[in-house]
Design a protein around this motif. Structure first.
Motif, PDB file in Angstrom:
ATOM      1  N   SER A 180       0.832  -1.202   0.000  1.00 53.65           N
ATOM      2  CA  SER A 180       0.000   0.000   0.000  1.00 53.65           C
ATOM      3  C   SER A 180       0.866   1.252   0.000  1.00 53.65           C
ATOM      4  O   SER A 180       2.071   1.204   0.318  1.00 53.65           O
ATOM      5  CB  SER A 180      -0.893   0.019   1.240  1.00 53.65           C
ATOM      6  N   GLN A 181       0.274   2.371  -0.331  1.00 53.90           N
ATOM      7  CA  GLN A 181       0.983   3.640  -0.319  1.00 53.90           C
ATOM      8  C   GLN A 181       1.530   3.979   1.071  1.00 53.90           C
ATOM      9  O   GLN A 181       2.702   4.374   1.186  1.00 53.90           O
ATOM     10  CB  GLN A 181       0.054   4.765  -0.815  1.00 53.90           C
ATOM     11  N   PRO A 182       0.771   3.838   2.160  1.00 46.78           N
ATOM     12  CA  PRO A 182       1.333   4.099   3.493  1.00 46.78           C
ATOM     13  C   PRO A 182       2.529   3.199   3.823  1.00 46.78           C
ATOM     14  O   PRO A 182       3.500   3.652   4.440  1.00 46.78           O
ATOM     15  CB  PRO A 182       0.153   3.835   4.434  1.00 46.78           C
ATOM     16  N   ASP A 183       2.461   1.916   3.417  1.00 47.09           N
ATOM     17  CA  ASP A 183       3.587   1.008   3.656  1.00 47.09           C
ATOM     18  C   ASP A 183       4.832   1.486   2.919  1.00 47.09           C
ATOM     19  O   ASP A 183       5.947   1.465   3.472  1.00 47.09           O
ATOM     20  CB  ASP A 183       3.238  -0.410   3.196  1.00 47.09           C
ATOM     21  N   LEU A 184       4.657   1.905   1.672  1.00 50.48           N
ATOM     22  CA  LEU A 184       5.786   2.389   0.881  1.00 50.48           C
ATOM     23  C   LEU A 184       6.377   3.650   1.503  1.00 50.48           C
ATOM     24  O   LEU A 184       7.604   3.808   1.571  1.00 50.48           O
ATOM     25  CB  LEU A 184       5.342   2.652  -0.561  1.00 50.48           C
ATOM     26  N   GLU A 185       5.530   4.556   1.954  1.00 55.37           N
ATOM     27  CA  GLU A 185       6.016   5.797   2.577  1.00 55.37           C
ATOM     28  C   GLU A 185       6.820   5.501   3.846  1.00 55.37           C
ATOM     29  O   GLU A 185       7.835   6.146   4.121  1.00 55.37           O
ATOM     30  CB  GLU A 185       4.840   6.717   2.884  1.00 55.37           C
ATOM     31  N   GLU A 186       6.381   4.502   4.609  1.00 57.38           N
ATOM     32  CA  GLU A 186       7.107   4.126   5.821  1.00 57.38           C
ATOM     33  C   GLU A 186       8.476   3.535   5.484  1.00 57.38           C
ATOM     34  O   GLU A 186       9.483   3.829   6.141  1.00 57.38           O
ATOM     35  CB  GLU A 186       6.268   3.111   6.601  1.00 57.38           C
ATOM     36  N   ILE A 187       8.509   2.705   4.443  1.00 55.89           N
ATOM     37  CA  ILE A 187       9.780   2.130   3.986  1.00 55.89           C
ATOM     38  C   ILE A 187      10.723   3.234   3.534  1.00 55.89           C
ATOM     39  O   ILE A 187      11.920   3.239   3.870  1.00 55.89           O
ATOM     40  CB  ILE A 187       9.522   1.122   2.842  1.00 55.89           C
ATOM     41  N   MET A 188      10.212   4.194   2.784  1.00 55.58           N
ATOM     42  CA  MET A 188      11.050   5.288   2.284  1.00 55.58           C
ATOM     43  C   MET A 188      11.552   6.175   3.423  1.00 55.58           C
ATOM     44  O   MET A 188      12.684   6.681   3.370  1.00 55.58           O
ATOM     45  CB  MET A 188      10.273   6.120   1.261  1.00 55.58           C
ATOM     46  N   ALA A 189      10.743   6.379   4.442  1.00 56.21           N
ATOM     47  CA  ALA A 189      11.184   7.189   5.590  1.00 56.21           C
ATOM     48  C   ALA A 189      12.395   6.550   6.261  1.00 56.21           C
ATOM     49  O   ALA A 189      13.342   7.253   6.664  1.00 56.21           O
ATOM     50  CB  ALA A 189      10.034   7.355   6.580  1.00 56.21           C
ATOM     51  N   ARG A 190      12.401   5.221   6.376  1.00 52.61           N
ATOM     52  CA  ARG A 190      13.561   4.535   6.962  1.00 52.61           C
ATOM     53  C   ARG A 190      14.765   4.629   6.043  1.00 52.61           C
ATOM     54  O   ARG A 190      15.899   4.801   6.501  1.00 52.61           O
ATOM     55  CB  ARG A 190      13.209   3.074   7.249  1.00 52.61           C
ATOM     56  N   TRP A 191      14.535   4.488   4.739  1.00 53.43           N
ATOM     57  CA  TRP A 191      15.642   4.576   3.781  1.00 53.43           C
ATOM     58  C   TRP A 191      16.316   5.945   3.888  1.00 53.43           C
ATOM     59  O   TRP A 191      17.549   6.046   3.906  1.00 53.43           O
ATOM     60  CB  TRP A 191      15.105   4.340   2.370  1.00 53.43           C
ATOM     61  N   LYS A 192      15.531   6.997   3.972  1.00 52.75           N
ATOM     62  CA  LYS A 192      16.083   8.361   3.978  1.00 52.75           C
ATOM     63  C   LYS A 192      17.032   8.603   5.145  1.00 52.75           C
ATOM     64  O   LYS A 192      17.943   9.427   5.048  1.00 52.75           O
ATOM     65  CB  LYS A 192      14.940   9.377   4.019  1.00 52.75           C
ATOM     66  N   LYS A 193      16.852   7.859   6.242  1.00 52.61           N
ATOM     67  CA  LYS A 193      17.695   8.085   7.424  1.00 52.61           C
ATOM     68  C   LYS A 193      19.159   7.721   7.168  1.00 52.61           C
ATOM     69  O   LYS A 193      20.040   8.213   7.872  1.00 52.61           O
ATOM     70  CB  LYS A 193      17.154   7.275   8.601  1.00 52.61           C
ATOM     71  N   GLY A 194      19.404   6.885   6.178  1.00 55.81           N
ATOM     72  CA  GLY A 194      20.778   6.479   5.878  1.00 55.81           C
ATOM     73  C   GLY A 194      21.457   7.301   4.806  1.00 55.81           C
ATOM     74  O   GLY A 194      22.576   6.971   4.386  1.00 55.81           O
ATOM     75  N   LEU A 195      20.814   8.370   4.335  1.00 58.05           N
ATOM     76  CA  LEU A 195      21.354   9.171   3.238  1.00 58.05           C
ATOM     77  C   LEU A 195      22.252  10.291   3.758  1.00 58.05           C
ATOM     78  O   LEU A 195      21.984  10.888   4.803  1.00 58.05           O
ATOM     79  CB  LEU A 195      20.211   9.762   2.410  1.00 58.05           C
ATOM     80  N   ASP A 196      23.297  10.590   3.015  1.00 61.80           N
ATOM     81  CA  ASP A 196      24.185  11.719   3.320  1.00 61.80           C
ATOM     82  C   ASP A 196      23.667  12.925   2.546  1.00 61.80           C
ATOM     83  O   ASP A 196      23.935  13.076   1.350  1.00 61.80           O
ATOM     84  CB  ASP A 196      25.615  11.369   2.904  1.00 61.80           C
ATOM     85  N   LEU A 197      22.929  13.787   3.224  1.00 64.88           N
ATOM     86  CA  LEU A 197      22.291  14.913   2.546  1.00 64.88           C
ATOM     87  C   LEU A 197      23.299  15.987   2.162  1.00 64.88           C
ATOM     88  O   LEU A 197      23.030  16.805   1.278  1.00 64.88           O
ATOM     89  CB  LEU A 197      21.197  15.512   3.433  1.00 64.88           C
TER      90      LEU A 197
END
Length: 680
Positions: A180-197
């Motif tokens: 679902s869209q909410p599941d995907l958004e939650e997955i992406m939120a975790r992914w973003k935490k590992g990014l070097d902005l």
């Protein structure tokens, strides 16, 4: 130099692979991988010692020098083992299995990959780089153990073989709903935490470019309207293009950066990286029109054409990280790095501006008085600081390259791995096609035609089976799933750019052959090896996206894209089954499934089929193609076609554009602008 000029010559001297030939004059009695190994090992009462690497691998060279060129080491290896050298790029099927085994045994992996196995190939010990004394000691211990307690080894090898099969299983997902869209958004939120902005990439070193991840994130951020994520992608692309990772003088990307600022690369240059980076920067250029991206694409294609192109139209595999330095020693990065003195001598009064632009300072310093060229400012800032125009700065940059590239060419060159691999050529072919699409330079399409002719003549068999590599000696390594998947992907793209239906037909024939010979009915996925080949321990299912997308994820994309042209084929259902069976892994391993996640976007968001029919179909299609529309397939014809998407759409005297979803179309329009309005 012939064999008689060497003290030692072993069975690798007759091989095609440059990596294997590098070891042809070791005192070790190396043999290549073959179906006769088990019989030979059993007959001689020896274990197999399998050593896997590739020609551009720095630590492979180091271990060769310290161990495999040493006569004391060779005596131990020759006495107790049948020593097998494997080029991982020639035999990725073997590499997959032994790399999994090494990771199960030690928790880590890498190359050189050394395993000791029973005569039937089942491993029981493994390591990467090992120093000479430790290598001799462990080999003697293993040989003694095999002689005194072989059952203990067999018991461990049995357990490990069972584990190798179990970790590669993919189960049918009983929940047949897409995420679902909410599941995907939650997955992406975790992914973003590992990014070097700040510096781009992941928030750690070493940093790999990971074009598959950036391609997905570009699509996701664009379609979701996520400005922070979109800025991250573009910042990463800019920082990589500014870094020492990118060859600032000659173009092209090295494999990865050892630091967080993309400065000092592992200097080997791989065809698969550069093909994918050309595609990525071409798409990013379509999305933002940043001239830096165009420059990177143009310079990288120039590099590949200059240094990796076979006279017959294929592309070679890689350039080594190492080359001979000023002291006659094989040194990593010697070809690409500079001292201040040689730059001052060559550039004279130009040096100060050059030094500022490329950071010949603490920021750009590497080691031993040498610098890796790196940028940290855009051209406008440098021009303003030096009170010159950007046009003048561009002229000066071209002058520097004209002065320094010929000087660099006088140095001993990095060794070339001249293997010609189907899958890597297909990735480069796709890069050329994407560059033509978005930069609209017809030379890139011409180059793509030269390459596909080479592939057709040298790597494609009349029954649409593929060879994995071109052999000058006529030997054949049968194609793997990666070869079929990457080539079909490139061919679908070829059709979208030329509307020559033979490319679509060829893609479909390759895909149908894959379904016949590679399919795993239990998982709904595809094995890496065909049912026509020998099996070592297991038939691998490659599902994790890495520096190259998994062969299964590419094939799932192909099935989805082909389904837009052939809706009654059943391809879409196959792609959806593959996706559903993999997406439980997204939650904990999202960055390792980026290509799969892009397929999820194709299913869960609007996906458009664009059909252009009429006398001006090529011009209308060109206007549409250059836009960044990652969620579309394109078809076109002047009048008639048997492709369902185009059938019975011709209206004499008109050129019409149909925007469709699942072969259900809106009212046709006559201009690209109107068509784009229907999409957005």
């Amino acid at each position: 130099m012939t064999g008689k000029d060497h003290k030692y010559t072993n069975a690798l001297a007759g091989e095609d692979s440059p990596y294997l030939k590098q070891h042809a004059h070791n005192p070790v009695d190396w043999v290549p991988w073959s179906g006769d190994l088990e019989r030979s090992a059993e007959k001689e009462g020896k274990l197999l010692l399998v050593s896997i690497g590739y020609a551009a691998c720095h630590w492979c060279h180091v271990m060769e020098h310290q161990c495999f060129e040493d006569e004391e080491v060779a005596r131990v290896m020759n006495k107790y083992f049948i020593s097998v050298k494997v080029d991982r790029e020639e035999r990725p099927d073997i590499d997959h299995i032994y790399m999994d085994a090494l990771q199960m045994m030690t928790g880590s992996g890498g190359w050189p990959l050394n395993v000791v196995a029973l005569p039937d190939g089942r491993p029981f010990w493994g390591a990467t780089f090992v120093k000479k004394d430790d290598w001799i000691k462990v080999l003697q211990q293993l040989a003694t153990l095999y002689r005194e307690d072989p059952e203990k080894i067999r018991e461990y090898a049995d357990k490990l073989a069972r584990g190798l099969k179990e970790i590669n299983l993919v189960s049918r997902n009983t929940n047949e709903e897409l995420l679902s869209q909410p599941d995907l958004e939650e997955i992406m939120a975790r992914w973003k935490k590992g990014l070097d902005l700040e510096m781009g990439g992941n928030n750690r070193a070493p940093k790999f470019m990971m074009p598959v991840n950036l391609n997905f994130l570009l699509h996701y951020a664009h379609s979701k309207g996520d400005p922070e994520l979109l800025e991250y992608v573009h910042n990463t692309l800019t920082k990589m293009a500014y870094g020492g990772l990118y060859d600032q003088l000659g173009g092209g990307f090295s494999r990865y950066s050892v630091d967080v600022k993309w400065h000092v690369p592992h200097f080997e240059k791989m065809l698969y990286d550069n093909g994918q980076m050309i595609s990525l920067y071409s798409r990013a250029y379509a999305q933002r029109r940043d001239p830096l991206y165009r420059e990177v694409v143009e310079e990288t294609i120039t590099f590949v054409r200059r240094e990796l192109m076979h006279p017959g139209g294929g592309f070679y595999a890689s350039l080594d990280a190492d080359s001979i330095d000023d002291n006659g020693i094989l040194t990593e990065g010697a070809f690409y790095t500079w001292s201040k003195e040689e730059l001052k001598d060559q550039l004279g009064k130009e040096y100060d501006l050059f030094a500022d632009y490329y950071n010949l300072n603490d920021y750009g310093y590497w080691e031993d008085g040498r610098y890796v060229l790196i940028r940290n400012s855009d051209k406008a800032s440098i021009a303003e600081r030096w009170k010159i125009s950007e046009s003048e700065l561009n002229n000066r940059i071209q002058y520097w390259k004209q002065q320094l590239l010929p000087l660099r060419e006088q140095r001993p060159r990095p060794r070339l791995d001249d293997k010609l691999l189907t899958s890597w050529n297909a990735l480069m072919l796709k890069g050329l096609l994407d560059a033509f699409r978005y930069l609209e330079n017809s030379e890139y399409l011409d180059l793509a035609r030269i390459n596909i002719k080479f592939i057709e003549e040298k790597l494609l068999n009349p029954d649409y089976s593929l060879k994995h590599a071109y052999s000058k000696k006529g030997r054949t390594i049968p194609g793997y799933l990666e070869d079929y998947a990457t080539l079909a992907d490139a061919l679908i793209t070829f059709y979208e750019l030329t509307f020559e239906e033979k490319w679509l037909s060829m893609a479909r024939k390759l895909t149908d052959r894959t379904i016949t010979h590679f399919a795993d009915e239990e998982s709904g996925l595809f094995f890496f090896t065909s049912d026509e080949e020998e099996v070592l321990i297991r038939r691998t299912l490659e599902v994790t996206d890495n520096v190259i997308p998994a062969s299964n994820s590419i094939m799932a994309h192909n099935l989805f894209r082909l389904s837009r042209y052939f809706p009654s084929s059943g391809y879409e259902a196959m792609a959806k089954t593959m996706l559903i069976n993999i997406h439980p892994q997204f939650e904990n391993y999202a960055p390792s499934h980026a290509n799969w996640m892009q397929l999820l976007l194709f299913f869960s968001e609007p996906y458009f089929e664009i059909a252009v029919v009429g006398d001006d179909y090529e011009q209308r299609a060109r206007e549409l193609r250059k836009e960044f529309i990652p969620n579309c397939s394109l078809a076109g014809t002047r009048d008639k076609s048997e492709i369902p998407l185009l059938r019975e759409r011709h209206t004499p005297g008109k050129t019409l554009i149909y925007i469709c979803r699942n072969n259900s179309c809106q009212l046709p329009v006559t201009s690209a602008a109107e068509a784009l309005d229907q999409i957005t």
